[in-house]
Write a protein that holds these residues in place. Structure first.
Motif, PDB file in Angstrom:
ATOM      1  N   ASN A 217      34.837 -50.597  21.703  1.00  0.00           N
ATOM      2  CA  ASN A 217      34.771 -49.229  22.227  1.00  0.00           C
ATOM      3  C   ASN A 217      33.774 -48.369  21.464  1.00  0.00           C
ATOM      4  OD1 ASN A 217      35.809 -47.482  24.260  1.00  0.00           O
ATOM      5  ND2 ASN A 217      36.842 -46.317  22.665  1.00  0.00           N
ATOM      6  N   MET A 218      32.636 -48.948  21.123  1.00  0.00           N
ATOM      7  CA  MET A 218      31.635 -48.234  20.316  1.00  0.00           C
ATOM      8  C   MET A 218      30.635 -47.492  21.216  1.00  0.00           C
ATOM      9  SD  MET A 218      31.087 -51.360  17.635  1.00  0.00           S
ATOM     10  CE  MET A 218      29.687 -50.637  16.805  1.00  0.00           C
TER      11      MET A 218
ATOM     12  N   GLY B 165      39.963 -54.656  25.484  1.00  0.00           N
ATOM     13  CA  GLY B 165      39.170 -54.444  24.283  1.00  0.00           C
ATOM     14  C   GLY B 165      40.043 -54.429  23.048  1.00  0.00           C
ATOM     15  N   PHE B 166      39.428 -54.205  21.880  1.00  0.00           N
ATOM     16  CA  PHE B 166      40.194 -54.200  20.637  1.00  0.00           C
ATOM     17  C   PHE B 166      41.021 -52.920  20.514  1.00  0.00           C
ATOM     18  CE2 PHE B 166      40.905 -53.479  16.113  1.00  0.00           C
ATOM     19  CZ  PHE B 166      41.414 -54.712  15.730  1.00  0.00           C
ATOM     20  N   PHE B 167      40.428 -51.773  20.905  1.00  0.00           N
ATOM     21  CA  PHE B 167      41.140 -50.501  20.820  1.00  0.00           C
ATOM     22  C   PHE B 167      41.620 -50.013  22.192  1.00  0.00           C
ATOM     23  CE2 PHE B 167      38.361 -50.257  17.018  1.00  0.00           C
ATOM     24  CZ  PHE B 167      39.355 -50.134  16.060  1.00  0.00           C
ATOM     25  N   TRP B 168      40.775 -50.173  23.220  1.00  0.00           N
ATOM     26  CA  TRP B 168      41.111 -49.734  24.570  1.00  0.00           C
ATOM     27  C   TRP B 168      40.629 -50.768  25.576  1.00  0.00           C
ATOM     28  CZ3 TRP B 168      44.207 -45.629  24.794  1.00  0.00           C
ATOM     29  CH2 TRP B 168      44.113 -44.631  23.811  1.00  0.00           C
ATOM     30  N   ASN B 169      41.214 -50.736  26.777  1.00  0.00           N
ATOM     31  CA  ASN B 169      40.639 -51.498  27.875  1.00  0.00           C
ATOM     32  C   ASN B 169      39.312 -50.857  28.283  1.00  0.00           C
ATOM     33  OD1 ASN B 169      42.961 -53.062  27.913  1.00  0.00           O
ATOM     34  ND2 ASN B 169      43.927 -51.854  29.518  1.00  0.00           N
ATOM     35  N   TYR B 170      38.473 -51.608  28.960  1.00  0.00           N
ATOM     36  CA  TYR B 170      37.206 -51.076  29.440  1.00  0.00           C
ATOM     37  C   TYR B 170      36.818 -51.794  30.724  1.00  0.00           C
ATOM     38  CZ  TYR B 170      35.125 -55.258  27.267  1.00  0.00           C
ATOM     39  OH  TYR B 170      34.809 -56.549  26.917  1.00  0.00           O
TER      40      TYR B 170
ATOM     41  N   HIS C 280      43.698 -49.824  41.006  1.00  0.00           N
ATOM     42  CA  HIS C 280      43.706 -48.413  40.613  1.00  0.00           C
ATOM     43  C   HIS C 280      42.932 -48.206  39.306  1.00  0.00           C
ATOM     44  CE1 HIS C 280      45.052 -44.557  41.823  1.00  0.00           C
ATOM     45  NE2 HIS C 280      46.196 -44.947  42.353  1.00  0.00           N
ATOM     46  N   SER C 281      42.596 -49.269  38.613  1.00  0.00           N
ATOM     47  CA  SER C 281      41.787 -49.142  37.399  1.00  0.00           C
ATOM     48  C   SER C 281      40.366 -48.694  37.716  1.00  0.00           C
ATOM     49  CB  SER C 281      41.743 -50.477  36.645  1.00  0.00           C
ATOM     50  OG  SER C 281      43.035 -50.832  36.172  1.00  0.00           O
ATOM     51  N   LEU C 282      39.899 -48.956  38.949  1.00  0.00           N
ATOM     52  CA  LEU C 282      38.545 -48.562  39.345  1.00  0.00           C
ATOM     53  C   LEU C 282      38.466 -47.116  39.796  1.00  0.00           C
ATOM     54  CD1 LEU C 282      37.261 -51.665  41.366  1.00  0.00           C
ATOM     55  CD2 LEU C 282      36.973 -51.154  38.936  1.00  0.00           C
ATOM     56  N   GLY C 283      39.481 -46.624  40.468  1.00  0.00           N
ATOM     57  CA  GLY C 283      39.418 -45.270  40.981  1.00  0.00           C
ATOM     58  C   GLY C 283      40.656 -44.908  41.763  1.00  0.00           C
TER      59      GLY C 283
ATOM     60  N   LYS D 110      26.619 -54.865  30.878  1.00  0.00           N
ATOM     61  CA  LYS D 110      26.819 -53.433  30.872  1.00  0.00           C
ATOM     62  C   LYS D 110      28.306 -53.139  31.017  1.00  0.00           C
ATOM     63  CE  LYS D 110      22.275 -52.156  32.645  1.00  0.00           C
ATOM     64  NZ  LYS D 110      21.516 -51.378  33.644  1.00  0.00           N
ATOM     65  N   TRP D 111      28.722 -51.980  30.521  1.00  0.00           N
ATOM     66  CA  TRP D 111      30.127 -51.623  30.560  1.00  0.00           C
ATOM     67  C   TRP D 111      30.271 -50.115  30.610  1.00  0.00           C
ATOM     68  CZ3 TRP D 111      32.450 -48.813  26.492  1.00  0.00           C
ATOM     69  CH2 TRP D 111      31.615 -48.584  25.406  1.00  0.00           C
TER      70      TRP D 111
END
Length: 442
Positions: free
Chosen positions: A441-442, A64-69, A115-118, A5-6
């Motif tokens: 990022n789909m 990711g290819f277009f964005w981080n996730y 800080h990537s989490l919140g 899951k993401w």
């Protein structure tokens, strides 16, 4: 969690994560001093029980290819005894564990979070829940954990909810004074100063200022006094603003924007605190109008919603994001984050001695110093984080507090270690349709 899951990364975390590497990550920390030593087994149990209620906290950053996730995980975070290395950044380790760690020493429990989490307000919601459940377990309350948190609400990207295509905030601050970048790898000094919340509030209100504005003025004067030569550039402090005060949301993810307080000493070393207070009075208030904050949300959102930028591969986006971060922080001397008054549930409050808040290392922004503040009851705790050894500005701040009649108790923690766990590569993700969708990022 039986299948991959993401979640899409939130708007502010796109910028935070652009600087993350295997050796550095934008990290902050909360510490709670309880009335008895930490019991690791009960801490792990509490951490496990909270997992279903805060899925976006139990996650780790992926490219990711277009964005981080963010990839959600059913692994517990790193939980260990605090060592002599001090506070280390949470880095991209590749071991499948969440991007936060829990450390303990005696009666002190720390959460160190990417800080990537919140943001600070969001992660504190989780930390208070963790402390509450841990405290219940310590008192023998072993029944099923119950939470009033709405999982769907706390996982949302509030920036997306409130973004519109209206007017955007313009420009970055002018070039500001910067401390020399005399950094040592993984070196971070934490300088704490505790004082009476009521005393500081009285002095601030006497000047018709908020506590944040007053403490920023003290810091500015400390910086000016500590320099051997007069500062000719503005001393500018970035002050993150919790947008939940103006735009209601239950999200525990990032939902802050930066405002700025600035004062130019024009080369003079004999500046007084009154001059700085007079020169900065009203600056913050003018930026806290809802319409001005909406412009900042629109500015953040316009970047990620730009149709051209959307289709640019991440390998090209990341250097651009890093360049934008550097450009923005060229106009900043330091960052001051004030959590404000932190209230705890009655059952937890009686077993908690004090709280501390550490804003962490920002050397990859080009900033040698960050500051943070949290208060509980009549105790206001300041923490100055320094990435270099010269902290004469801290001594100058203590002298100013003394001049203002504020009694201060101090503590210094000096750490110099390395992230040993970033070399662990045991976790292998299985290729799946969900993973492919997340990557693109789909």
């Amino acid at each position: 969690m039986s299948e991959y899951k993401w979640v899409k990364i939130d708007t502010a975390a796109i910028m935070f994560s652009s600087l993350s590497t295997k050796t550095w990550g934008r990290t902050f920390r909360y510490s709670a001093y309880l009335k008895s030593d930490i019991v690791p087994e009960l801490l792990k149990q509490a951490c496990l029980e909270l997992m279903p209620y805060y899925p976006a906290i139990y996650a780790y950053l992926k490219r990711g290819f277009f964005w981080n996730y963010l990839a959600l995980t059913d692994s517990l975070p790193e939980i260990r005894k605090e060592n002599e290395e001090g506070m280390l950044p949470v880095v991209m380790r590749g071991d499948g564990k969440p991007d936060f760690r829990l450390t303990y020493k005696g009666n002190r429990l720390n959460i160190e979070c990417s800080h990537s989490l919140g943001d600070g307000k969001g992660i504190m919601v989780y930390f208070k829940a963790l402390l509450t459940r841990y405290n219940e377990l310590c008192h023998g309350k072993t029944g099923e954990y119950e939470s009033e948190e709405d999982t769907e609400e706390n996982i949302t990207n509030a920036f997306s909810d409130y973004y519109d295509r209206g007017e955007k905030a313009k420009g970055d601050p002018d070039r500001a004074f910067h401390f020399p970048e005399k950094y040592e790898e993984n070196y971070l000094k934490l300088l704490f100063a505790e004082m009476s919340s009521q005393k500081v509030k009285e002095l601030a209100h006497r000047e018709k200022m908020t506590v944040t504005e007053y403490l920023c003025a003290v810091l500015m004067l400390g910086i000016i006094r500590s320099q051997k030569e007069g500062i000719t550039e503005p001393v500018t402090i970035a002050v993150p603003v919790n947008l939940r005060r103006f735009f209601p949301t239950m999200s525990v993810r990032n939902f802050t924007v930066q405002t700025f307080i600035t004062f130019c000493p024009d080369g003079r070393r004999g500046v007084t605190l009154s001059e700085i207070l007079d020169g900065t009075r009203g600056q913050l208030k003018a930026q806290l109008k809802k319409e001005e904050l909406q412009k900042k949300i629109n500015k953040y959102g316009s970047l990620v919603n730009n149709p051209v930028i959307k289709v640019v591969p991440n390998v090209i986006k990341q250097p651009v994001m890093r360049m934008l971060q550097r450009k923005t922080h060229a106009g900043v001397t330091t960052i001051f984050t004030n959590y404000g008054a932190c209230n705890l549930p009655d059952s937890l409050a009686q077993d908690t001695e004090k709280l501390q808040f550490v804003n962490g290392d920002t050397r990859r922004y080009g900033l040698a110093v960050t500051c943070s503040c949290i208060s509980r009851g009549d105790t206001l705790s300041l923490c100055y984080s320094a990435a270099n050894r010269d902290t004469s500005w801290y001594d100058a701040c203590l002298k100013i507090f003394e001049e203002e009649g504020i009694s201060v108790s101090t503590q210094v923690i000096e750490g110099h270690g390395e992230n040993k766990n970033n070399k662990e590569k045991s976790f292998k993700e299985k290729l799946s349709k969900e993973k492919i969708k997340a990557y693109f990022n789909m």
